[in-house]
Scaffold this motif. Sequence first.
Motif, PDB file in Angstrom:
ATOM      1  N   SER A 163      -1.616   4.353  16.651  1.00 25.09           N
ATOM      2  CA  SER A 163      -2.207   3.622  16.509  1.00 25.09           C
ATOM      3  C   SER A 163      -3.085   4.861  16.801  1.00 25.09           C
ATOM      4  O   SER A 163      -4.524   4.273  16.073  1.00 25.09           O
ATOM      5  CB  SER A 163      -2.444   1.858  17.162  1.00 25.09           C
ATOM      6  OG  SER A 163      -2.110   2.360  18.568  1.00 25.09           O
TER       7      SER A 163
ATOM      8  N   THR B 272       5.640   0.398  12.846  1.00 28.21           N
ATOM      9  CA  THR B 272       4.083  -0.467  13.146  1.00 28.21           C
ATOM     10  C   THR B 272       3.707   0.064  12.097  1.00 28.21           C
ATOM     11  O   THR B 272       4.010   0.669  11.045  1.00 28.21           O
ATOM     12  CB  THR B 272       3.992   0.621  14.810  1.00 28.21           C
ATOM     13  OG1 THR B 272       3.802   1.692  14.159  1.00 28.21           O
ATOM     14  CG2 THR B 272       4.329   0.706  15.615  1.00 28.21           C
ATOM     15  N   CYS B 273       2.689  -0.873  12.312  1.00 30.86           N
ATOM     16  CA  CYS B 273       1.485  -1.168  11.276  1.00 30.86           C
ATOM     17  C   CYS B 273       0.892   0.048  10.828  1.00 30.86           C
ATOM     18  O   CYS B 273       0.993   0.758   9.913  1.00 30.86           O
ATOM     19  CB  CYS B 273       0.889  -2.496  11.678  1.00 30.86           C
ATOM     20  SG  CYS B 273       1.293  -3.719  11.261  1.00 30.86           S
ATOM     21  N   SER B 274       0.930   0.976  12.105  1.00 29.99           N
ATOM     22  CA  SER B 274      -0.190   2.151  12.268  1.00 29.99           C
ATOM     23  C   SER B 274       0.653   3.111  11.756  1.00 29.99           C
ATOM     24  O   SER B 274       0.812   4.245  10.509  1.00 29.99           O
ATOM     25  CB  SER B 274      -0.303   2.897  13.673  1.00 29.99           C
ATOM     26  OG  SER B 274      -1.190   1.978  13.741  1.00 29.99           O
TER      27      SER B 274
ATOM     28  N   THR C 171       3.305   2.543   9.259  1.00 25.78           N
ATOM     29  CA  THR C 171       4.023   2.153   8.113  1.00 25.78           C
ATOM     30  C   THR C 171       2.371   2.473   6.746  1.00 25.78           C
ATOM     31  O   THR C 171       2.339   3.820   5.825  1.00 25.78           O
ATOM     32  CB  THR C 171       3.718   1.095   7.296  1.00 25.78           C
ATOM     33  OG1 THR C 171       4.984   0.595   8.007  1.00 25.78           O
ATOM     34  CG2 THR C 171       3.936   1.017   6.267  1.00 25.78           C
ATOM     35  N   ARG C 172       1.027   2.739   8.147  1.00 27.21           N
ATOM     36  CA  ARG C 172      -0.245   2.605   6.903  1.00 27.21           C
ATOM     37  C   ARG C 172      -0.138   4.421   7.203  1.00 27.21           C
ATOM     38  O   ARG C 172      -0.747   5.172   5.611  1.00 27.21           O
ATOM     39  CB  ARG C 172      -1.090   2.110   7.464  1.00 27.21           C
ATOM     40  CG  ARG C 172      -1.668   0.594   7.105  1.00 27.21           C
ATOM     41  CD  ARG C 172      -2.910   0.338   7.517  1.00 27.21           C
ATOM     42  NE  ARG C 172      -2.693   0.345   9.268  1.00 27.21           N
ATOM     43  CZ  ARG C 172      -2.162  -0.152   9.682  1.00 27.21           C
ATOM     44  NH1 ARG C 172      -2.375  -1.497   9.670  1.00 27.21           N
ATOM     45  NH2 ARG C 172      -2.778  -0.192  10.828  1.00 27.21           N
TER      46      ARG C 172
ATOM     47  N   ASN D 146       6.977   6.699   8.671  1.00 20.37           N
ATOM     48  CA  ASN D 146       8.969   5.570   8.773  1.00 20.37           C
ATOM     49  C   ASN D 146       9.445   6.533   8.764  1.00 20.37           C
ATOM     50  O   ASN D 146      10.383   6.646   9.420  1.00 20.37           O
ATOM     51  CB  ASN D 146       8.150   4.631   7.815  1.00 20.37           C
ATOM     52  CG  ASN D 146       7.214   3.866   8.893  1.00 20.37           C
ATOM     53  OD1 ASN D 146       6.804   4.025   9.875  1.00 20.37           O
ATOM     54  ND2 ASN D 146       6.635   2.244   8.218  1.00 20.37           N
TER      55      ASN D 146
ATOM     56  N   GLY E  63       8.438  -6.673  11.279  1.00 18.38           N
ATOM     57  CA  GLY E  63       6.675  -6.904  10.540  1.00 18.38           C
ATOM     58  C   GLY E  63       5.775  -5.954  11.519  1.00 18.38           C
ATOM     59  O   GLY E  63       6.553  -5.877  13.112  1.00 18.38           O
ATOM     60  N   CYS E  64       4.468  -6.045  11.462  1.00 17.80           N
ATOM     61  CA  CYS E  64       3.516  -6.729  12.630  1.00 17.80           C
ATOM     62  C   CYS E  64       4.131  -7.116  13.594  1.00 17.80           C
ATOM     63  O   CYS E  64       4.365  -9.036  13.543  1.00 17.80           O
ATOM     64  CB  CYS E  64       1.986  -6.945  12.384  1.00 17.80           C
ATOM     65  SG  CYS E  64       0.544  -6.796  13.512  1.00 17.80           S
TER      66      CYS E  64
ATOM     67  N   CYS F 153       3.267  -2.089  20.428  1.00 25.96           N
ATOM     68  CA  CYS F 153       4.343  -1.846  20.227  1.00 25.96           C
ATOM     69  C   CYS F 153       5.291  -2.770  21.072  1.00 25.96           C
ATOM     70  O   CYS F 153       6.085  -3.544  20.869  1.00 25.96           O
ATOM     71  CB  CYS F 153       4.380  -2.169  18.954  1.00 25.96           C
ATOM     72  SG  CYS F 153       3.567  -1.847  17.457  1.00 25.96           S
TER      73      CYS F 153
END
Length: 190
Positions: A31, A84-86, A88-89, A93, A114-115, A156
């Motif tokens: 993140s 993680t969301c970060s 992934t963005r 991954n 998921g998140c 996370c």
Amino acid sequence: MGYDDMVEKTLAALWAASDSGRMPVVCDNSSCSEGLVVAAEKAAEKHPEFHPLRIVDAVDFAAEHVLPHIDITDRLETLAVHPTCSSTRAGSNANLNKLARSVAASVIVPDAWGCCAFADDRGMLHPELTASATAAESTEIEHATFDAYVSCNRTCEIGITRATGHPYQHILKVLDRLTAPAIDDSSTPG
């Protein structure tokens, strides 16, 4: 305004530390890596002198620049991975999974991942958010046992550890543990 001031101070410090962008800035928390990339992109419009400051997540750096040069001295049988969301963005991954496959024979990313809803400190203040957000993932892995549980972002890892009861840690800690030479305590006095 406070955010903009801190972005400018942070990027100026990173610019100096990176020898004016010659060396990449490697960040060990997905993140934070994502936040720095976004901040650098926005600041480049106002401060073109910070271009080309390169922010690289430690997972990507390790997969691309470290993994090809090390020997894995031991391998795990099973490993559970929480992206993680970060990550992934940021597109990290694939490298997270590459590192995971290098240290374990069987790598599982739960279908229901998921998140984790930890969101910086929000999970500390409102653990019910994380519990709710991770319920499906927790149910999916609760009856399985893995040799290790990994992710790529400390908050996370805290959130998913609380949710599942399994000790999640950064993938680089596991990689380090499985590549570091054993210390011979027999020659140490005491």
